[in-house]
Design a protein around this motif. Structure first.
Motif, short mmCIF file in Angstrom:
data_model
loop_
_atom_site.label_atom_id
_atom_site.label_comp_id
_atom_site.label_asym_id
_atom_site.label_seq_id
_atom_site.Cartn_x
_atom_site.Cartn_y
_atom_site.Cartn_z
N UNK A 59 8.84 -11.80 -2.87
CA UNK A 59 9.43 -10.49 -3.13
C UNK A 59 8.46 -9.64 -3.95
N UNK A 60 8.23 -8.42 -3.50
CA UNK A 60 7.40 -7.50 -4.27
C UNK A 60 8.17 -6.98 -5.48
N UNK A 61 7.45 -6.32 -6.36
CA UNK A 61 8.08 -5.79 -7.56
C UNK A 61 9.13 -4.74 -7.28
N UNK A 62 9.04 -4.08 -6.12
CA UNK A 62 10.03 -3.07 -5.75
C UNK A 62 10.99 -3.57 -4.68
N UNK A 63 11.10 -4.90 -4.56
CA UNK A 63 12.16 -5.48 -3.75
C UNK A 63 11.92 -5.56 -2.26
N UNK A 64 10.65 -5.59 -1.83
CA UNK A 64 10.34 -5.70 -0.41
C UNK A 64 9.91 -7.12 -0.06
N UNK A 65 10.26 -7.55 1.15
CA UNK A 65 9.89 -8.89 1.62
C UNK A 65 8.45 -8.87 2.10
N UNK A 66 7.57 -9.57 1.37
CA UNK A 66 6.15 -9.63 1.69
C UNK A 66 5.80 -11.00 2.27
N UNK A 67 4.91 -11.02 3.23
CA UNK A 67 4.50 -12.28 3.85
C UNK A 67 3.31 -12.83 3.07
N UNK A 75 -5.56 -17.20 -5.26
CA UNK A 75 -6.19 -18.10 -4.27
C UNK A 75 -6.64 -17.37 -3.02
N UNK A 76 -5.89 -16.39 -2.57
CA UNK A 76 -6.13 -15.80 -1.27
C UNK A 76 -6.70 -14.38 -1.31
N UNK A 77 -6.83 -13.82 -2.49
CA UNK A 77 -7.35 -12.45 -2.61
C UNK A 77 -8.34 -12.37 -3.77
N UNK A 78 -8.97 -11.23 -3.90
CA UNK A 78 -9.87 -10.98 -5.02
C UNK A 78 -9.11 -10.49 -6.25
N UNK A 79 -7.80 -10.33 -6.13
CA UNK A 79 -6.96 -9.89 -7.23
C UNK A 79 -6.39 -11.10 -7.98
N UNK A 80 -5.82 -10.84 -9.14
CA UNK A 80 -5.20 -11.91 -9.91
C UNK A 80 -3.79 -11.49 -10.33
N UNK A 81 -3.01 -12.48 -10.76
CA UNK A 81 -1.68 -12.20 -11.28
C UNK A 81 -0.58 -12.38 -10.27
N UNK A 82 0.67 -12.27 -10.74
CA UNK A 82 1.83 -12.53 -9.90
C UNK A 82 2.02 -11.48 -8.80
N UNK A 88 5.18 -3.06 -3.02
CA UNK A 88 4.82 -3.35 -1.64
C UNK A 88 3.59 -2.55 -1.22
N UNK A 89 3.52 -1.30 -1.64
CA UNK A 89 2.37 -0.47 -1.28
C UNK A 89 1.10 -1.02 -1.91
N UNK A 90 1.19 -1.46 -3.15
CA UNK A 90 0.01 -2.05 -3.81
C UNK A 90 -0.41 -3.34 -3.13
N UNK A 91 0.55 -4.18 -2.79
CA UNK A 91 0.22 -5.44 -2.11
C UNK A 91 -0.37 -5.17 -0.73
N UNK A 92 0.16 -4.17 -0.05
CA UNK A 92 -0.33 -3.85 1.28
C UNK A 92 -1.74 -3.30 1.31
N UNK A 102 -4.89 -6.99 5.44
CA UNK A 102 -4.07 -6.75 4.25
C UNK A 102 -2.82 -7.61 4.28
N UNK A 103 -2.21 -7.76 3.11
CA UNK A 103 -0.96 -8.51 3.01
C UNK A 103 0.13 -7.76 3.78
#
Length: 258
Positions: A59-67, A75-82, A88-92, A102-103
């Motif tokens: 779940x994203x911080x704004x309540x969207x279902x992310x894959x 582990x899977x990106x160059x970013x860090x943190x939860x 969702x826009x930031x994760x995408x 992209x995610x």
């Protein structure tokens, strides 16, 4: 025990769950060194080979279902943190590995699949977390989807939630006996089963053959098994389960890395 199981966790209508069996599911998509797990490329590769798809939901911080599988981005990106700290826009906007992909959101995945192959959607949870928000996010995306799709989780609360709030969606319980093969562990699995009331089980292939799994299969719950990573495990899956959730050398005629 079968009579007790039938009372507390009735077997599903066979017609409702028949589609689960007889498929091979690509674990987190058909990922290779070129196509990162749970990426659009990995999902497209599975679709091209006619494989079902297993994916993970956070779940994203704004309540969207992310894959995305992990709780953290590291582990899977160059970013860090939860994952939960980002919208969702930031994760995408975050690239998966070096692929440039992209995610995706669950809605993105459904738009890609369009009913062409079946989907297994594993909802990630933690004991201390309230599961209502992520379950609701997944339900909203699945509403009106015409393809074959099921949710599943290690957390029996997730299947129970869908049983109460979205009974039309096929629901499964993911099970491993790892480090829990005592008598108390067996009792715990029965309690989870009775709480979840699942339509199917997704079982750790390393635990097969399993008396618990076989008993549920005999009374009508399809038995899927994960993660099938080798030809030997594939043979085991073919003997004791209805469908493998596979990756790497466990996939039938695996495609070479690109």
């Amino acid at each position: 025990m079968s009579l007790v199981d039938a009372w507390f966790a009735p077997a599903p209508d066979p017609a409702r769950v028949a589609w689960l069996s007889g498929h091979e599911y690509a674990h987190r998509g058909l990922h290779t060194s070129a196509d990162v797990e749970n990426s659009p490329g990995a999902f497209a590769a599975a679709i091209a080979r006619g494989m079902g798809i297993e994916c993970d939901i956070q779940l994203s911080g704004d309540g969207q279902a992310m894959v995305f599988h992990d709780w953290e981005l590291d582990r899977l990106t160059a970013e860090t943190g939860p994952v939960a700290d980002r919208t969702a826009a930031e994760l995408g906007a975050i690239a998966l590995g070096s692929s440039g992909e992209r995610i995706p959101t669950l809605r993105d995945l459904l738009g890609l699949v369009r009913g062409r192959v079946p989907l297994l959607i594993e909802i990630k949870s933690r004991r201390e977390m309230r599961i209502g928000a992520v379950c609701l996010a997944v339900r909203r995306v699945l509403e009106g989807y015409g393809g074959e799709a099921a949710i599943m989780s290690f957390d029996p609360r997730v299947a129970a939630w869908f049983g109460r709030n979205a009974p039309g969606i096929v629901r499964g319980l993911v099970v491993t006996e790892e480090n829990d093969r005592t008598f108390i562990g067996t009792i715990r699995r029965y309690l989870w089963l009775w709480d979840a009331k699942p339509d199917f089980l997704a079982y750790d292939v390393r635990d097969l053959p399993s008396g618990f799994a076989a008993a549920q299969r005999r009374r009508g719950l399809p038995l899927l098994t994960w993660t099938v990573r080798t030809p030997a495990l594939r043979l085991l899956a073919s003997q004791f389960a209805d469908a493998p959730i596979a990756e790497g050398e466990g996939v039938a005629n695996p495609a070479p890395n690109r």
